[in-house]
Design an enzyme around this catalytic site. Structure first.
Site, PDB file in Angstrom:
ATOM      1  N   ALA A   8      27.374  -2.539 -13.169  1.00  9.81           N
ATOM      2  CA  ALA A   8      28.929  -3.320 -13.626  1.00  9.81           C
ATOM      3  C   ALA A   8      30.124  -2.107 -12.174  1.00  9.81           C
ATOM      4  CB  ALA A   8      29.015  -2.438 -14.563  1.00  9.81           C
ATOM      5  N   CYS A   9      31.223  -3.590 -11.984  1.00  7.38           N
ATOM      6  CA  CYS A   9      31.979  -2.847 -11.240  1.00  7.38           C
ATOM      7  C   CYS A   9      32.884  -2.882 -11.893  1.00  7.38           C
ATOM      8  CB  CYS A   9      31.720  -3.490  -9.105  1.00  7.38           C
ATOM      9  SG  CYS A   9      32.482  -4.777  -9.771  1.00  7.38           S
ATOM     10  N   PRO A  10      34.422  -2.220 -10.831  1.00  8.88           N
ATOM     11  CA  PRO A  10      35.938  -2.249 -11.838  1.00  8.88           C
ATOM     12  C   PRO A  10      36.222  -4.014 -12.250  1.00  8.88           C
ATOM     13  CG  PRO A  10      35.837  -0.850  -9.824  1.00  8.88           C
ATOM     14  CD  PRO A  10      34.226  -1.374 -10.095  1.00  8.88           C
ATOM     15  N   THR A  16      29.147  -6.622  -9.108  1.00  9.78           N
ATOM     16  CA  THR A  16      28.089  -6.052  -9.604  1.00  9.78           C
ATOM     17  C   THR A  16      26.868  -7.578  -9.755  1.00  9.78           C
ATOM     18  OG1 THR A  16      30.080  -5.893 -11.529  1.00  9.78           O
ATOM     19  CG2 THR A  16      28.346  -6.618 -12.372  1.00  9.78           C
TER      20      THR A  16
END
Lengths: 99, 849
Positions: A8-10, A16
């Site tokens: 998960a990334c921002p 991701t």
């Protein structure tokens, strides 16, 4: 060994999925079995089931934000790294998890 | 009571909600003042919220009421011609445009430099961008005027000073009236004329004289007081009229012999620097030399700024002490997009703006090409995109913007606001002008559409109880047959002077029955016969009719034998179909043109025309909404006619459509439950056909030399191809993401990305640099290929996101990366991406989902 992972990334647009792909390729190269759940802009995909988590030897969180449903992994040994580490050196990350 | 009734003057009132986005500003107020001043009745405007009242003849009093958009208002008219006056006011109010053009450059031009310049540390002056574009020149300061001491001493007694003032005012008004300006500049002069004729303004000046001031002093004091009153207004739009008052004062002062100082002469490319630049000052300067405006307290909605925008002069406002910030004589670049002025111009600044100029030129060229191509859907169905005009002079510029002929020439403008009807020769000139500009594509002239209200005192029409159901459009013709005959002769002569059949068409407004249409055709034939009998030149014209009344829509079989084409006026047709007055805020929400019942009505008209092999057009506002074009094309219309600025966007929108899919969608929309269901249908399908990328979003030999330039290059690709109209905002969104950590992936690749509605559509753009640039990547290697993934915040994300996710995964593959590095041209990259990402051909993005 069986591994479960969450990426998960921002923004959930690029990293991701790159991390997921990298971990899958590295695991294959190392002869491990892995399933990666992505928590990105499309929501949760390839969701890990309770039995898959129960059967795994370790969990890898390659995340820059909080993992959704973290409690699912309470019984597992988990390694948490920044997303980009999983892209740059996925094998290193998997070794950290004991693989 | 009966005694009072016998003497009572007629009183009428009209209640309405102000529908103008900026409230009642000088231009609408001057339109109302013109009508109020033309009759004998007293007209008062009452602002219901505050209870304040203003004499409608006084533009400044009306403006100072501070009526905001949506505010409830009341007009009271009392006098012998109250019936007539109230009806004319009512009509003007209903026809007022809802607002001036949307601001350009304003919403992203908040005074922060573009990221490229910011990262260079370039020096700049912050303002607010109000007119888009970039210009460079030498700073020239323009100041205000000052009265000399001599101007403050009366030359005679108050009576003499009043007389001096009256003469000067009269001269000033004559000057304003005789101006030859066109378009916006003419409207500005008209607003100034209204101010110069404003009873409240004149009274203030006279009062100053009575208190001992000389005429020039009185003008100065009174205008300052008025400007002050306007500046105190809540609405920025009203505050911004202060410059207009000053302009009028300057004009009157010059007539009083007070020189405004030598006009500034521009000797080369110049940037005008001023605290308050009035519209008059701007108009007095040599426009060909002006490259930009750097202004202080000049309002964003002032006439000065509106003029700058219409002349395409970049402008920023709100600069603190502009003359000190940009001293006269310095070289300066005005960036109206970012809202800054840059000085000094270093080599790095120059490089940035040269690259930016290249982008703007590419974008302009692309828009020009979109306008130049014939209107057609992407699967090849021809849809003519024509323009609506009100004077012959507008035809040339409309065609230059891509209009395929004139679909509607509203001729009533030629008849209104004058003492007598225009002569046959005058009209001939106008129609010939339109026909000549339109060329082969043709021009359709609608015969005069004058109601008992919007008029033309010389016709002597009285007011009606219900004018929308009264003597409108062609219903007036039997009574004014000579007027119609003159117009038809002018049209036929223009057709004769121009040549072939079909070049000029003529159509009648507001017909209700086939018999009326047959009568109209008879009038055209009889006008032609009279011309031929005189041996005058007379051309063939196509005869058509506007379908604006539902009864006509169901008489198509009877109408078609009498006409060569049909043109649907959606505004009136919807108003009569739903029985809801679109000028009345209380009921305007009833009856969207997307109501299935209305779509079925349109479909019945198209089907009827098809049966008889007659072309059918749309010339109402419905065609201006790009989303509605899908419905109109789907319903089978052959031509849409829109205001000139909407032509190129309409063509691009049509070109993105598939006629086949539009047809299916229109059929589905007609079966929908209500307008909301049609809205949902349009929103859902709009995303499907968009392509994420094409050759226009791939650039393989970029000369970008830094990460900043590379990111701007990616955003510029979107800007040039119309995928964003807010490039700066998009660029900032990309940088905001970049700030969390670098998007450099290693191996010479980077995937900058963002989620922003500054992207008009989700887009994937690719830039490959000739020389790799430093990106702060994890492996420290410079970046060769940067791939921008621009998502939108709103709307259906899933489809495009899946493609982006697949791309992200492919980038992990070395073979894929090598193929990207080795690709020889954009087409190869596009083909490769389509294959690897499973997006296939445009419109089938679903395939891979």
């Amino acid at each position: 060994m069986k591994i479960v992972a969450v990426t998960a990334c921002p923004t959930g647009i690029a990293h991701t999925y790159m991390a997921a792909e990298s971990l899958e390729r590295a695991a294959k190269a190392m002869g491990h079995e892995i399933k990666v759940e992505t928590q990105g802009a499309m929501g949760i995909e390839n969701e890990l089931t309770a039995s898959e988590i129960a059967a795994a030897g370790a969990a890898v969180f390659a995340v820059d934000i909080e993992v959704e449903g973290k409690e699912r992994f309470a019984a597992l040994r988990t390694v948490r790294v920044p997303v980009k580490d999983a892209i740059k050196d996925p094998q290193g990350v998997l070794r950290k998890a004991g693989a | 009571m009966s005694g009072v009734a016998a003497e009572a003057v007629p009183r009428r009132e009209h209640r309405f909600a102000c529908a103008i986005a900026q409230g009642f500003h000088a231009r609408p107020a001057s339109l109302l003042a013109e009508i109020a001043s033309s009759g004998t009745s007293a007209c008062i405007l009452i602002h219901e919220a505050t209870g304040r009242r203003a004499d409608l003849r006084s533009v400044l009093s009306v403006v100072a009421l501070d009526v905001a958009s949506g505010d409830a208002c009341r007009i009271e008219v009392s006098g012998d011609d109250a019936d007539d006056v109230i009806e004319r006011l009512r009509r003007v109010l209903a026809d007022l445009p809802a607002g001036d053009e949307a601001t350009s450059g304003g919403d992203d031009g908040d005074g922060a430099p573009p990221p490229t310049l910011a990262h260079l540390g370039a020096a700049f002056v912050a303002g607010r961008g109000v007119s888009a574009g970039v210009g460079e020149g030498i700073a020239v300061e323009v100041g205000g005027i000052r009265l000399s001491e001599a101007d403050t001493v009366p030359r005679g007694d108050p009576v003499a000073e009043r007389a001096r003032l009256a003469v000067a005012l009269g001269d000033a008004r004559r000057e304003l009236r005789s101006g030859t300006a066109q378009g916006l500049a003419a409207e500005v002069l008209r607003a100034h004329l209204a101010i110069a004729s404003d009873p409240a303004f004149v009274e203030l000046m006279e009062r100053e004289i009575d208190e001992g001031a000389a005429a020039p002093m009185a003008v100065d004091l009174a205008s300052a007081r008025f400007a002050e009153r306007l500046r105190g207004a809540a609405s920025a739009y009203v505050r911004d009229r202060a410059g207009d008052v000053q302009d009028v004062a300057v004009r009157v002062l010059s007539r009083l012999g007070v020189a405004k100082g030598a006009a500034t002469v521009l000797r080369g490319p110049s940037v005008i620097v001023a605290e308050l630049l009035t519209p008059g000052q701007l108009l007095a300067l040599d426009r060909s030399m002006i490259r930009g405006l750097v202004l202080g307290a000049t309002g964003a909605t002032s006439h000065t700024v509106l003029l700058a925008r219409s002349f395409a002069i970049p402008a920023i406002v709100g600069v603190a002490r502009p003359a000190a910030a940009v001293p006269a004589g310095t070289s300066v670049i005005v960036d109206g997009d970012a809202g800054i002025a840059v000085t000094p111009i270093t080599p790095a600044v120059r490089r940035h703006y040269e690259r930016h100029a290249r982008t703007l030129a590419r974008r302009a060229e692309r828009l020009r090409r979109a306008g130049a191509a014939p209107g057609a859907t992407r699967d090849g169905r021809r849809v003519i995109v024509a323009a609506n005009i009100s004077t012959g002079a507008e035809a040339g510029p409309a065609v230059a913007l891509g209009a395929e002929g004139i679909g509607l020439f509203r001729t009533e403008m030629l008849f209104l606001g004058r003492a007598a009807a225009p002569t046959e020769d005058e009209q001939f000139d106008e129609y010939l002008k339109a026909g000549a500009a339109a060329g082969e594509a043709g021009a359709i002239i609608r015969t005069f559409d004058i109601g008992g209200d919007k008029l033309a005192a010389y016709l002597g029409l009285g007011a009606e109880e219900n004018p929308f159901l009264g003597k409108r459009g062609m219903r007036l013709y039997p009574r004014f047959e000579n007027l119609l005959a003159t117009q038809l002769r002018a049209v036929l002569r223009a057709a004769g002077a121009g040549g072939g059949r079909g070049r000029i068409g003529v159509m009648a407004p507001v017909a209700s029955t086939a018999a009326e249409v047959a009568w109209f055709r008879g009038r055209v034939e009889s006008a032609a016969a009279s011309l031929r009998a005189e041996g005058a030149s007379c051309g063939d014209v196509d005869v058509g009719v506007m379908v604006e009344v539902p009864s006509l829509a169901f008489s198509i079989d009877e109408v078609c034998p009498h006409v060569d084409f049909l043109s649907v006026g959606t505004n009136d047709l919807a108003q009569y179909w739903f029985a809801a007055d679109r000028g009345n805020a209380e009921v305007a929400a009833i009856g969207s043109v997307r109501e299935p019942s209305f779509l079925r009505l349109l479909s019945a008209i198209v089907d009827g025309a098809r049966r008889h092999g007659k072309p059918v057009h749309v010339c109402g506002d419905m065609a201006r909404d790009v989303a509605n074009l899908l419905l109109l094309v789907g319903l089978g219309f052959d031509e849409v006619s829109v205001p000139a600025p909407d032509v190129a966007p309409a063509k691009s929108a049509v070109a993105r459509l598939s006629a086949e899919r539009a047809g299916r969608l229109a059929a589905e929309a007609m079966r929908a439950r209500d307008a909301a269901a049609v809205d949902a249908l349009l929103a859902g399908l709009a995303a499907e056909g968009d392509e994420l990328f094409d050759e226009g979003t791939v650039l393989l030999d970029s000369d970008a030399s830094t990460k900043e330039e590379a990111i701007k290059e990616l955003v510029d690709l979107m800007h040039v191809t119309g995928r964003t109209n807010r490039p700066l905002r998009l660029e900032r969104a990309v940088w905001a993401r970049e700030a969390t950590y670098s998007t450099g992936l290693g191996h010479g690749f980077a995937v900058p990305h963002c989620k922003s509605d500054a992207a008009a559509m989700p887009t994937l753009a690719v830039v490959r640099m000739r020389t790799p640039v430093e990106w702060g990547s994890a492996d420290g290697a410079p970046v060769c290929v940067a791939i921008l993934l621009a998502m939108r915040e709103s709307g259906e994300a899933g489809l495009h996101m899946r493609v982006f996710a697949r791309l992200a995964r492919r980038l992990v593959d070395e073979g894929f990366r090598n193929r990207m590095m080795a690709a020889t041209d954009g087409a190869a990259v596009v083909a490769m991406l389509r294959q690897e990402l499973g997006t296939g051909e445009p419109g089938s993005a679903r395939a891979g989902a």
